[in-house]
Design a protein around this motif. Structure first.
Motif, PDB file in Angstrom:
ATOM      1  N   ALA A 283       0.860  -1.186   0.000  1.00  0.00           N
ATOM      2  CA  ALA A 283       0.000   0.000   0.000  1.00  0.00           C
ATOM      3  C   ALA A 283       0.891   1.228   0.000  1.00  0.00           C
ATOM      4  O   ALA A 283       1.965   1.231   0.610  1.00  0.00           O
TER       5      ALA A 283
ATOM      6  N   HIS B   2     -10.532   3.457   3.676  1.00  0.00           N
ATOM      7  CA  HIS B   2      -9.375   4.103   3.043  1.00  0.00           C
ATOM      8  C   HIS B   2      -9.772   4.615   1.654  1.00  0.00           C
ATOM      9  O   HIS B   2     -10.419   3.901   0.890  1.00  0.00           O
TER      10      HIS B   2
ATOM     11  N   LEU C 206       0.968   5.005   1.304  1.00  0.00           N
ATOM     12  CA  LEU C 206       0.337   5.739   2.398  1.00  0.00           C
ATOM     13  C   LEU C 206       0.784   7.184   2.422  1.00  0.00           C
ATOM     14  O   LEU C 206       1.899   7.509   2.031  1.00  0.00           O
TER      15      LEU C 206
ATOM     16  N   ALA D 149      -4.134   4.681   3.639  1.00  0.00           N
ATOM     17  CA  ALA D 149      -3.796   4.038   2.370  1.00  0.00           C
ATOM     18  C   ALA D 149      -4.518   4.747   1.225  1.00  0.00           C
ATOM     19  O   ALA D 149      -5.711   5.038   1.319  1.00  0.00           O
TER      20      ALA D 149
END
Length: 105
Positions: free
Chosen positions: A19, A99, A21, A28
């Motif tokens: 992911a 997210h 970030l 994310a």
């Protein structure tokens, strides 16, 4: 013959699901998969973000003086098709957790 290298065994690789970030929020924004080292994949995202919602997000983070972070979600030895399936699993899971992923549905 068991144990013989064949087309299937040649395609087995170490895959990483990751992911991207935002460092300050640890939120994310993108899930991907790669057979490369994570630092190489992150460098590729930063050098050539492309033209997408993910690319717009990367540019915005960089313009703010920060940089996206990369985190390993899963690592396994298998086939490319399995990597796509695991990537899809993580996209669904992180979206369900709220997210704001930039991945195309």
């Amino acid at each position: 013959m068991p144990g013989s290298p064949g087309l299937g065994s040649a395609a087995r690789k170490l895959f990483r699901i990751y992911a991207l970030l935002t460092p300050d929020r640890l939120t994310a924004h993108y899930v991907g998969q790669t057979a490369d080292a994570l630092h190489r994949r992150l460098e590729d995202h930063l050098r050539r973000p492309g033209h997408s919602k993910k690319a717009d997000w990367i540019r915005a983070v960089r313009e703010s003086g920060d940089a996206p972070q990369i985190v390993l979600l899963e690592e396994f030895t298998g086939y490319r098709q399995q990597a796509y399936e695991r990537e899809t699993y993580w996209i669904r899971r992180l979206r369900a957790q709220g997210h704001p992923l930039k991945n195309v549905p």
